[in-house]
Design a protein around this motif. Structure first.
Motif, PDB file in Angstrom:
ATOM      1  N   ALA A 187       0.842  -1.203   0.000  1.00 47.11           N
ATOM      2  CA  ALA A 187       0.000   0.000   0.000  1.00 47.11           C
ATOM      3  C   ALA A 187       0.876   1.251   0.000  1.00 47.11           C
ATOM      4  O   ALA A 187       0.587   2.219  -0.721  1.00 47.11           O
ATOM      5  CB  ALA A 187      -0.941  -0.015   1.200  1.00 47.11           C
ATOM      6  N   ALA A 188       1.963   1.230   0.762  1.00 49.25           N
ATOM      7  CA  ALA A 188       2.879   2.373   0.786  1.00 49.25           C
ATOM      8  C   ALA A 188       3.565   2.535  -0.568  1.00 49.25           C
ATOM      9  O   ALA A 188       3.712   3.656  -1.071  1.00 49.25           O
ATOM     10  CB  ALA A 188       3.913   2.197   1.897  1.00 49.25           C
ATOM     11  N   VAL A 189       3.977   1.427  -1.180  1.00 44.62           N
ATOM     12  CA  VAL A 189       4.592   1.487  -2.514  1.00 44.62           C
ATOM     13  C   VAL A 189       3.590   2.057  -3.508  1.00 44.62           C
ATOM     14  O   VAL A 189       3.935   2.915  -4.340  1.00 44.62           O
ATOM     15  CB  VAL A 189       5.080   0.092  -2.962  1.00 44.62           C
ATOM     16  N   LEU A 190       2.343   1.606  -3.437  1.00 44.12           N
ATOM     17  CA  LEU A 190       1.313   2.082  -4.352  1.00 44.12           C
ATOM     18  C   LEU A 190       1.128   3.595  -4.225  1.00 44.12           C
ATOM     19  O   LEU A 190       0.967   4.284  -5.242  1.00 44.12           O
ATOM     20  CB  LEU A 190      -0.007   1.354  -4.103  1.00 44.12           C
ATOM     21  N   ARG A 191       1.176   4.112  -3.020  1.00 44.19           N
ATOM     22  CA  ARG A 191       1.076   5.569  -2.842  1.00 44.19           C
ATOM     23  C   ARG A 191       2.203   6.278  -3.599  1.00 44.19           C
ATOM     24  O   ARG A 191       1.991   7.303  -4.237  1.00 44.19           O
ATOM     25  CB  ARG A 191       1.102   5.933  -1.363  1.00 44.19           C
ATOM     26  N   GLY A 192       3.413   5.727  -3.527  1.00 44.30           N
ATOM     27  CA  GLY A 192       4.547   6.300  -4.247  1.00 44.30           C
ATOM     28  C   GLY A 192       4.392   6.191  -5.747  1.00 44.30           C
ATOM     29  O   GLY A 192       4.744   7.124  -6.488  1.00 44.30           O
ATOM     30  N   THR A 228      11.931  -7.001   1.295  1.00 46.86           N
ATOM     31  CA  THR A 228      10.926  -5.939   1.341  1.00 46.86           C
ATOM     32  C   THR A 228      10.065  -5.965   0.082  1.00 46.86           C
ATOM     33  O   THR A 228      10.598  -5.922  -1.030  1.00 46.86           O
ATOM     34  CB  THR A 228      11.616  -4.564   1.445  1.00 46.86           C
ATOM     35  N   PRO A 229       8.739  -6.030   0.224  1.00 42.18           N
ATOM     36  CA  PRO A 229       7.859  -5.971  -0.949  1.00 42.18           C
ATOM     37  C   PRO A 229       8.006  -4.634  -1.683  1.00 42.18           C
ATOM     38  O   PRO A 229       7.950  -3.569  -1.064  1.00 42.18           O
ATOM     39  CB  PRO A 229       6.457  -6.110  -0.357  1.00 42.18           C
ATOM     40  N   VAL A 230       8.219  -4.716  -3.005  1.00 45.43           N
ATOM     41  CA  VAL A 230       8.412  -3.505  -3.805  1.00 45.43           C
ATOM     42  C   VAL A 230       7.509  -3.455  -5.035  1.00 45.43           C
ATOM     43  O   VAL A 230       7.573  -2.509  -5.815  1.00 45.43           O
ATOM     44  CB  VAL A 230       9.887  -3.333  -4.238  1.00 45.43           C
ATOM     45  N   GLY A 231       6.659  -4.467  -5.221  1.00 45.94           N
ATOM     46  CA  GLY A 231       5.760  -4.470  -6.366  1.00 45.94           C
ATOM     47  C   GLY A 231       4.861  -5.680  -6.328  1.00 45.94           C
ATOM     48  O   GLY A 231       5.058  -6.589  -5.503  1.00 45.94           O
ATOM     49  N   GLN A 232       3.889  -5.680  -7.215  1.00 45.95           N
ATOM     50  CA  GLN A 232       2.962  -6.803  -7.229  1.00 45.95           C
ATOM     51  C   GLN A 232       2.195  -6.864  -8.538  1.00 45.95           C
ATOM     52  O   GLN A 232       2.194  -5.920  -9.315  1.00 45.95           O
ATOM     53  CB  GLN A 232       2.021  -6.727  -6.047  1.00 45.95           C
TER      54      GLN A 232
END
Length: 177
Positions: free
Chosen positions: A20-25, A60-64
């Protein structure tokens, strides 16, 4: 400088806060998704999901990416049916693909797509998807990934807004049918 450990695995519930934090970025950098991200964790939970995968760098999750059931009201599914004369039961939809801008150019999107395509192949389904025409980096990714551009559509969202979109399909799985 050491090489980071880069993997793709099935998404876990514990990945959701970081994704969710990555998506915000991603939204701040690219305006993806065009519908906005009022509730990123909810957006990550595709209502027709078959399976999700997470790209991970050093734990660390960085994409999906998500593989979803196709429905007749989906732009990509509708375009594929019109293009091929096939049935929505023959396809699955690639959705919700994103990678943290700081981790792009490392092959993570390609790995996510490969995992998704492999799973679709096991299900005996072709993969279709759409991308907003404005997302030129994503368009380049799909153009070089072996996907065939099959249609141009108008994506409708948020009570009357529209955005030009391109529909792609990966070849049908060999031996499917």
């Amino acid at each position: 400088m050491t090489d980071a450990e880069r993997t793709v695995r099935e998404r876990e519930d514990t990945d959701l806060p970081e994704l969710a934090a990555v998506l915000r970025g991603v939204y701040a950098a690219d305006g993806y998704p065009v519908e906005g991200i009022a509730d990123p964790p909810a957006w990550l939970e595709h209502p027709h999901a078959i399976q999700h995968w997470t790209a991970v760098v050093d734990g660390t999750p960085v994409g999906q990416v998500t593989l979803a059931e196709a429905h007749p009201d989906d732009d990509a599914a509708r375009a594929w049916v019109e293009h091929t004369g096939g049935s929505v039961t023959d396809i699955a939809v690639m959705a919700r693909l994103f990678v943290d801008p700081q981790h792009r150019g490392q092959g993570l999107a390609d790995r996510l797509i490969l995992a998704l395509r492999h799973h679709a192949h096991l299900l005996g389904r072709a993969v279709v998807f759409d991308v907003m025409a404005k997302d030129t980096a994503a368009v380049r990714l799909y153009d070089r990934s072996g996907a065939e551009r099959i249609a141009e559509v108008t994506h409708r969202f948020n009570d009357g807004l529209t955005e030009p979109a391109l529909v792609y399909a990966f070849p049908e799985p060999r031996g499917a049918g």
